[in-house]
Design a protein around this motif. Structure first.
Motif, PDB file in Angstrom:
ATOM      1  N   ARG A   6      -0.538   9.879  -3.763  1.00 23.17           N
ATOM      2  CA  ARG A   6      -0.355   9.882  -1.869  1.00 23.17           C
ATOM      3  C   ARG A   6      -0.593  11.738  -2.266  1.00 23.17           C
ATOM      4  NH1 ARG A   6       4.502   7.573  -1.720  1.00 23.17           N
ATOM      5  NH2 ARG A   6       5.403   9.083  -1.422  1.00 23.17           N
ATOM      6  N   GLY A   7      -0.103  12.341  -2.848  1.00 25.88           N
ATOM      7  CA  GLY A   7      -0.730  13.871  -2.355  1.00 25.88           C
ATOM      8  C   GLY A   7      -1.988  14.280  -2.158  1.00 25.88           C
ATOM      9  N   THR A   8      -2.470  13.263  -4.259  1.00 32.13           N
ATOM     10  CA  THR A   8      -4.111  13.684  -4.090  1.00 32.13           C
ATOM     11  C   THR A   8      -5.361  12.949  -2.782  1.00 32.13           C
ATOM     12  OG1 THR A   8      -3.249  14.078  -6.009  1.00 32.13           O
ATOM     13  CG2 THR A   8      -5.478  13.249  -5.312  1.00 32.13           C
ATOM     14  N   ALA A   9      -4.267  11.647  -2.207  1.00 32.26           N
ATOM     15  CA  ALA A   9      -5.502  11.119  -1.071  1.00 32.26           C
ATOM     16  C   ALA A   9      -4.408  12.663   0.366  1.00 32.26           C
ATOM     17  CB  ALA A   9      -4.267   9.773  -1.016  1.00 32.26           C
ATOM     18  N   ALA A  10      -3.538  12.255   0.288  1.00 32.61           N
ATOM     19  CA  ALA A  10      -2.994  13.463   1.242  1.00 32.61           C
ATOM     20  C   ALA A  10      -3.801  14.726   1.663  1.00 32.61           C
ATOM     21  CB  ALA A  10      -2.084  13.639   1.329  1.00 32.61           C
ATOM     22  N   LEU A  11      -4.877  15.232  -0.092  1.00 35.94           N
ATOM     23  CA  LEU A  11      -5.086  16.408   0.171  1.00 35.94           C
ATOM     24  C   LEU A  11      -6.355  15.935   0.605  1.00 35.94           C
ATOM     25  CD1 LEU A  11      -4.241  18.743  -2.803  1.00 35.94           C
ATOM     26  CD2 LEU A  11      -3.654  18.907  -0.410  1.00 35.94           C
ATOM     27  N   LEU A  12      -7.308  15.167  -0.177  1.00 35.08           N
ATOM     28  CA  LEU A  12      -8.633  14.390   0.489  1.00 35.08           C
ATOM     29  C   LEU A  12      -8.500  14.114   2.091  1.00 35.08           C
ATOM     30  CD1 LEU A  12      -9.345  13.058  -3.471  1.00 35.08           C
ATOM     31  CD2 LEU A  12     -10.212  15.304  -2.162  1.00 35.08           C
ATOM     32  N   LEU A  13      -8.232  13.088   2.349  1.00 38.99           N
ATOM     33  CA  LEU A  13      -7.796  12.031   3.450  1.00 38.99           C
ATOM     34  C   LEU A  13      -6.858  12.699   4.520  1.00 38.99           C
ATOM     35  CD1 LEU A  13      -9.353   9.090   1.827  1.00 38.99           C
ATOM     36  CD2 LEU A  13     -10.652  10.961   3.147  1.00 38.99           C
ATOM     37  N   ARG A  22       4.703  12.901  11.616  1.00 32.45           N
ATOM     38  CA  ARG A  22       4.595  13.307  10.270  1.00 32.45           C
ATOM     39  C   ARG A  22       3.945  12.962   9.057  1.00 32.45           C
ATOM     40  NH1 ARG A  22       9.398  10.990   6.565  1.00 32.45           N
ATOM     41  NH2 ARG A  22       9.749  12.413   4.675  1.00 32.45           N
ATOM     42  N   PRO A  23       3.297  14.393   8.424  1.00 33.51           N
ATOM     43  CA  PRO A  23       1.883  14.241   7.739  1.00 33.51           C
ATOM     44  C   PRO A  23       2.284  12.834   6.292  1.00 33.51           C
ATOM     45  CG  PRO A  23       3.307  16.189   7.469  1.00 33.51           C
ATOM     46  CD  PRO A  23       3.947  15.442   9.029  1.00 33.51           C
ATOM     47  N   ASP A  24       0.781  13.243   6.265  1.00 34.54           N
ATOM     48  CA  ASP A  24       1.147  11.810   4.503  1.00 34.54           C
ATOM     49  C   ASP A  24       0.781  10.739   5.002  1.00 34.54           C
ATOM     50  OD1 ASP A  24       0.315  14.243   3.731  1.00 34.54           O
ATOM     51  OD2 ASP A  24       1.671  14.932   2.767  1.00 34.54           O
ATOM     52  N   PHE A  25       1.797  10.447   6.226  1.00 29.82           N
ATOM     53  CA  PHE A  25       2.079   8.848   6.257  1.00 29.82           C
ATOM     54  C   PHE A  25       1.322   8.078   7.457  1.00 29.82           C
ATOM     55  CE2 PHE A  25       5.353  11.076   3.927  1.00 29.82           C
ATOM     56  CZ  PHE A  25       6.208   9.866   3.226  1.00 29.82           C
ATOM     57  N   THR A  26       0.661   6.876   7.351  1.00 33.53           N
ATOM     58  CA  THR A  26       0.065   6.594   8.475  1.00 33.53           C
ATOM     59  C   THR A  26       0.955   5.131   9.308  1.00 33.53           C
ATOM     60  OG1 THR A  26      -1.587   5.810   7.440  1.00 33.53           O
ATOM     61  CG2 THR A  26      -1.362   4.892   8.934  1.00 33.53           C
ATOM     62  N   ILE A  27       2.511   5.522   8.809  1.00 34.58           N
ATOM     63  CA  ILE A  27       3.163   5.314   9.437  1.00 34.58           C
ATOM     64  C   ILE A  27       4.588   5.573   8.736  1.00 34.58           C
ATOM     65  CG2 ILE A  27       3.204   3.161   8.763  1.00 34.58           C
ATOM     66  CD1 ILE A  27       4.749   2.477  11.297  1.00 34.58           C
ATOM     67  N   CYS A  28       5.305   6.303   8.971  1.00 30.11           N
ATOM     68  CA  CYS A  28       6.859   7.089   8.622  1.00 30.11           C
ATOM     69  C   CYS A  28       7.579   5.881   7.815  1.00 30.11           C
ATOM     70  CB  CYS A  28       6.800   8.131   8.476  1.00 30.11           C
ATOM     71  SG  CYS A  28       8.198   8.147   9.662  1.00 30.11           S
ATOM     72  N   ALA A  29       8.581   6.401   6.932  1.00 30.34           N
ATOM     73  CA  ALA A  29       9.308   5.482   6.706  1.00 30.34           C
ATOM     74  C   ALA A  29      10.250   4.955   8.320  1.00 30.34           C
ATOM     75  CB  ALA A  29      11.343   5.558   5.442  1.00 30.34           C
ATOM     76  N   GLY A  87      -6.048  -0.699   9.091  1.00 30.46           N
ATOM     77  CA  GLY A  87      -5.637  -1.004   7.906  1.00 30.46           C
ATOM     78  C   GLY A  87      -3.838  -1.026   8.857  1.00 30.46           C
ATOM     79  N   LEU A  88      -3.650  -1.046   9.729  1.00 34.73           N
ATOM     80  CA  LEU A  88      -2.425  -1.590  10.516  1.00 34.73           C
ATOM     81  C   LEU A  88      -2.417  -2.707  10.220  1.00 34.73           C
ATOM     82  CD1 LEU A  88      -2.400   1.721  13.160  1.00 34.73           C
ATOM     83  CD2 LEU A  88      -0.726   1.638  11.267  1.00 34.73           C
ATOM     84  N   ALA A  89      -3.248  -3.279  10.593  1.00 35.93           N
ATOM     85  CA  ALA A  89      -2.936  -4.721  10.942  1.00 35.93           C
ATOM     86  C   ALA A  89      -1.368  -5.378  10.206  1.00 35.93           C
ATOM     87  CB  ALA A  89      -4.401  -5.923  10.248  1.00 35.93           C
ATOM     88  N   PRO A  90      -2.047  -5.031   8.537  1.00 34.09           N
ATOM     89  CA  PRO A  90      -0.455  -5.552   8.095  1.00 34.09           C
ATOM     90  C   PRO A  90       0.903  -5.269   8.894  1.00 34.09           C
ATOM     91  CG  PRO A  90      -2.364  -5.269   6.818  1.00 34.09           C
ATOM     92  CD  PRO A  90      -2.268  -4.339   7.698  1.00 34.09           C
ATOM     93  N   VAL A  91       0.546  -4.146   9.680  1.00 33.71           N
ATOM     94  CA  VAL A  91       1.888  -3.749  10.340  1.00 33.71           C
ATOM     95  C   VAL A  91       2.715  -4.734  11.585  1.00 33.71           C
ATOM     96  CG1 VAL A  91       3.702  -1.705  11.403  1.00 33.71           C
ATOM     97  CG2 VAL A  91       1.850  -1.370  10.039  1.00 33.71           C
ATOM     98  N   LEU A  92       1.637  -4.722  12.020  1.00 32.44           N
ATOM     99  CA  LEU A  92       1.965  -5.464  13.302  1.00 32.44           C
ATOM    100  C   LEU A  92       2.052  -7.177  13.086  1.00 32.44           C
ATOM    101  CD1 LEU A  92      -0.619  -3.913  15.613  1.00 32.44           C
ATOM    102  CD2 LEU A  92       1.717  -3.456  15.056  1.00 32.44           C
ATOM    103  N   VAL A  93       1.370  -7.924  11.734  1.00 32.87           N
ATOM    104  CA  VAL A  93       1.186  -9.600  11.818  1.00 32.87           C
ATOM    105  C   VAL A  93       2.706  -9.510  11.709  1.00 32.87           C
ATOM    106  CG1 VAL A  93       0.652 -10.910   9.960  1.00 32.87           C
ATOM    107  CG2 VAL A  93      -1.048  -9.536  10.120  1.00 32.87           C
TER     108      VAL A  93
END
Length: 248
Positions: A6-13, A22-29, A87-93
């Motif tokens: 996750r940390g590597t992905a946050a640096l790249l994207l 909040r950084p590093d999460f599309t939707i935080c906990a 990619g947020l669709a699974p959050v709403l389904v």
């Protein structure tokens, strides 16, 4: 290992929570927990939508909403629809699934087939986004296995040719939204005729309810084809006048 990836992905994207930033999460906990808490109990919302069609008893079309269009739910819907974040669709389904199950139980009659019909998308909007948000949610709903096998999903509506490239409801005043009429038509006449013959009951599916003008237009188009519309289910409804609307 997951944290490292996750940390590597946050640096790249680099990403940030669509609700709180909040950084590093599309939707935080924390925001995910708050969103889920807000959609636990679907509720009837037609009383605040002034443009919904009325039945012979002057009662508006019944509409069930998974939640209120504010806070985390509004932020996720906006990102999903308008910020190219499918990619947020699974959050709403799951929220839509809960509301659809409630709609099938309370708005339809047992024994007759139920058809979920998405409110269509304009070609211009689909081209811009690259996907059909409501259709994507319904696809996720079908794949989740929560719907009874007898429940169908059918794309029976489309915008008329002259309206495929006009502006959508977003950004319009409530008065302008209410004036929307005759923008849609039913299509797939053979499928529609089969459903009419089977006594199918229709539930319209949409993302957000504001005035109800879009649902009213869809209802008129379906009524012309002979289908029986029992109600609608939406992911979110704009808050009632006594609710504080906040999009974080």
């Amino acid at each position: 290992m997951r944290a490292a990836l996750r940390g590597t992905a946050a640096l790249l994207l680099p990403v940030a929570c669509v609700c709180c930033g909040r950084p590093d999460f599309t939707i935080c906990a924390a925001c995910g927990t708050a969103l889920r808490a807000g959609v636990l109990h679907p509720r009837r919302v037609e009383q605040w939508a002034e443009a919904l069609p009325l039945n012979p008893h002057q009662e508006p079309l019944p509409v069930l909403a998974a939640g209120s269009y504010q806070h985390e739910l509004a932020a996720v819907i906006l990102a999903f629809k308008n910020h190219q974040m499918p990619g947020l669709a699974p959050v709403l389904v799951p929220a839509l699934a809960r509301a659809v199950r409630e709609g099938i139980t309370t708005l339809t009659t047992f024994g007759s087939p139920v058809v979920l019909v998405p409110v269509p998308i304009r070609l211009a909007a689909r081209s811009r986004r690259g996907y059909f948000p409501v259709g994507m949610l319904l696809k996720g709903l079908r794949h989740s296995g929560v719907l009874p096998s007898a429940v169908l999903v059918e794309n029976l509506l489309r915008y008329r040719g002259s309206y495929q490239f006009t502006g959508a409801q977003k950004g319009k005043s409530r008065q302008a939204r209410v004036s929307v009429r005759n923008t849609m038509q039913a299509h797939g006449s053979q499928k529609t005729a089969q459903l009419v013959a089977r006594g199918a009951q229709v539930l319209l599916i949409d993302d957000v309810l504001t005035t109800g003008a879009t649902l009213a237009d869809a209802q008129r188009s379906l009524a012309d084809s002979g289908l029986v519309l029992c109600g609608a289910v939406v992911v979110a409804a704009t808050p009632a006048p006594d609710e504080k609307r906040v999009v974080r």
